[in-house]
Enzyme design. Structure first.
Site, PDB file in Angstrom:
ATOM      1  N   LYS A 192       2.914 -39.076  14.443  1.00  0.00           N
ATOM      2  CA  LYS A 192       3.817 -38.175  13.700  1.00  0.00           C
ATOM      3  C   LYS A 192       5.263 -38.670  13.580  1.00  0.00           C
ATOM      4  O   LYS A 192       5.822 -38.650  12.480  1.00  0.00           O
ATOM      5  CB  LYS A 192       3.770 -36.767  14.312  1.00  0.00           C
ATOM      6  CG  LYS A 192       2.429 -36.065  14.089  1.00  0.00           C
ATOM      7  CD  LYS A 192       2.325 -34.783  14.914  1.00  0.00           C
ATOM      8  CE  LYS A 192       0.991 -34.081  14.664  1.00  0.00           C
ATOM      9  NZ  LYS A 192       0.785 -32.948  15.600  1.00  0.00           N
TER      10      LYS A 192
ATOM     11  N   TYR B 298      -3.353 -37.586   6.551  1.00  0.00           N
ATOM     12  CA  TYR B 298      -3.019 -37.152   7.914  1.00  0.00           C
ATOM     13  C   TYR B 298      -4.111 -37.534   8.918  1.00  0.00           C
ATOM     14  O   TYR B 298      -3.823 -38.074   9.995  1.00  0.00           O
ATOM     15  CB  TYR B 298      -2.753 -35.636   7.925  1.00  0.00           C
ATOM     16  CG  TYR B 298      -2.589 -35.080   9.315  1.00  0.00           C
ATOM     17  CD1 TYR B 298      -1.485 -35.416  10.090  1.00  0.00           C
ATOM     18  CD2 TYR B 298      -3.559 -34.244   9.881  1.00  0.00           C
ATOM     19  CE1 TYR B 298      -1.344 -34.936  11.384  1.00  0.00           C
ATOM     20  CE2 TYR B 298      -3.430 -33.758  11.170  1.00  0.00           C
ATOM     21  CZ  TYR B 298      -2.317 -34.107  11.921  1.00  0.00           C
ATOM     22  OH  TYR B 298      -2.196 -33.638  13.199  1.00  0.00           O
TER      23      TYR B 298
HETATM   24  N1  GLN Z   1      -5.571 -35.081  14.856  1.00  0.00           N
HETATM   25  C1  GLN Z   1      -5.170 -34.113  15.827  1.00  0.00           C
HETATM   26  C2  GLN Z   1      -5.084 -32.744  15.168  1.00  0.00           C
HETATM   27  O1  GLN Z   1      -4.569 -32.659  14.102  1.00  0.00           O
HETATM   28  C3  GLN Z   1      -3.840 -34.486  16.392  1.00  0.00           C
HETATM   29  C4  GLN Z   1      -3.279 -33.418  17.293  1.00  0.00           C
HETATM   30  C5  GLN Z   1      -2.583 -33.938  18.503  1.00  0.00           C
HETATM   31  O2  GLN Z   1      -2.654 -35.107  18.872  1.00  0.00           O
HETATM   32  N2  GLN Z   1      -1.911 -33.048  19.168  1.00  0.00           N
HETATM   33  O3  GLN Z   1      -5.536 -31.751  15.702  1.00  0.00           O
END
Ligand code: GLN
Length: 422
Positions: free
Chosen positions: A75, A197
């Site tokens: 992110k 994403y």
């Molecule tokens: N791909 C995971 C999700 O979207 C990433 C979340 C995370 O690492 N906290 O739920």
């Protein structure tokens, strides 16, 4: 442990990492994530710690070459790319910068605008990914992959199985995206945003990789191992700030108090933390606490921060930059000798130290002169330079000449006249 004799002197760092590994390896609290079914296959016994300094040196202990997917650790990097594409103002219109205090997959949206609270939770990350410039999902993801590879210093690849696993089960994220699409917060079709994403989350890395990525953030956006500038400096600062306040989901506040390092965790068990201008650290251990952060990685970071005094707001007592002040004597000028990196507080102390000289000048007829001896100064911050320029202008009005002496003629105060060494 290192066998390179030149690195023997740095061994204490590897010893410290190994001690942390041994201390927390027996801690078997936490659960391996299973909401993405493929992640449940991870070995809960894996534990690796890797540290990369801003000089590009690496220190490691344990399983630092085991592959795992970035998940939420992607992110901050995707946010960095979107910031580089659009600038902070445009990004703040679309994604906030406030800690949500809620779980990473919560519906943390502004009730009026639908804008997600911050880019470190899923809602904000989905919008950030959709804002990365590119014609469609394919082009956008390729830009993301290339940029993240620049951070890691090697070509990162997609873990196709984890990607498919999340594609098959990630309906909560789809629901979030539909909700944001309905309020206009998400500007592209849901399937396109979700594809980008989920792909960024499924990029495969190791603890070594995320340490290098953190070190790149710590090093103003320039990869200290490859020398590549990956993002502009101002973007780098903005990303670290959001990591510091929002990077650990709903334990971000407590993390900042206890550990005091910008960090980002992911549900695959990775945790990246960094100390600005010092190093990046990458940790990997799959079992997670109730908030989705790796249990062993969190404990190890707490100890590391305490043992090495790494808290962002910890400031060791500082030395004054004033080495000496020679009072004016007959025809001899006053000489203020400074050292080190002269910043705002340093310049302020230097200016204050001149009080007795000014008192002397007031009592003696001119002409007067002050020499700033910069031979032992390594840098002068722009704010400090402006303060010395203002001092020069003020002194000139009362007939005092200010000049700079630097045998190396580095033009540290380029606006002021130079003088031979005093
Ligand atoms: N791909 C995971 C999700 O979207 C990433 C979340 C995370 O690492 N906290 O739920």
């Amino acid at each position: 442990m290192s066998t390179d004799p030149r690195r023997q002197m740095f061994e204490p760092i590897e010893v410290a990492l190994e001690e942390l590994r041994e201390r927390y390896l027996p801690d078997d609290r936490g659960e391996v994530a299973d909401d993405i079914p493929e992640l449940a296959k991870a070995d809960p016994g894996h534990f690796g710690l890797s540290l990369v300094s801003v000089d590009g040196h690496r220190y490691r202990a344990g399983d630092t070459d085991v592959a795992f997917t970035m998940q939420s650790i992607s992110k901050p990097f995707v946010y960095a790319l979107a910031l580089a594409d659009h600038g902070l103002e445009a990004m703040l219109d679309r994604v906030g910068a406030e800690p949500s205090g809620e779980a990473y997959n919560a519906i943390s949206l502004d009730p009026d605008t639908g804008r997600p609270d911050n880019p470190m939770i899923n809602a904000g990350a989905i919008v950030s990914a959709s804002l990365v410039a590119g014609a469609g999902a394919e082009e956008r993801f390729e830009r993301i992959r290339t940029t993240l590879s620049g951070f890691a210093g090697r070509d990162l690849a997609l873990d196709d199985r984890v990607y498919r696993s999340e594609m098959a089960t990630g309906d909560r994220n789809r629901a979030l995206a539909y909700l944001m699409r309905s309020t206009g917060a998400l500007g592209c079709p849901v399937d396109e945003a979700i594809e980008v994403y989920f792909r960024q989350c499924a990029l495969s890395v190791t603890a070594d990789d995320i340490a290098t990525m953190g070190a790149t953030l710590a090093n103003n956006g320039e990869n200290p191992v490859t020398g590549q500038r990956v993002i502009p400096e101002e973007v780098d600062e903005q990303v670290m700030a959001v990591m510091a306040t929002c990077g650990m989901y709903d334990s971000s506040g407590e993390w900042l108090v206890r550990v005091g390092l910008p960090a980002k965790s992911g549900v695959a068990g990775g945790l990246m933390a960094l100390s600005p201008a010092q190093f990046g650290i990458g940790l990997y251990s799959p079992p997670l606490d109730a908030k989705g952060n790796s249990v062993r990685a969190v404990e190890a970071c707490r100890d590391l921060s305490a043992d090495f005094s790494l808290h962002l707001l910890h400031r060791p007592a500082r030395d004054t930059p004033v080495v000496s002040l020679r009072m004016p004597d007959n025809d001899e000028p006053a000489v203020l000798c400074l050292r080190g990196d002269v910043d705002f507080v340093g310049a302020e102390q230097a200016l204050r130290s001149l009080d007795p000289v000014e008192a002397h000048w007031a009592e003696h007829p001119g002409p007067h002169e002050l020499v700033l001896d910069l031979a032992r100064v390594s840098s002068v911050e722009p704010v400090a330079a402006a303060m010395f320029e203002a001092l020069a202008a003020g002194l000139a009005e009362s007939g005092v000449r200010l000049s700079v002496a630097d045998p190396r003629r580095r033009a540290l105060l380029a606006e002021l006249p130079e003088r031979e060494a005093p």
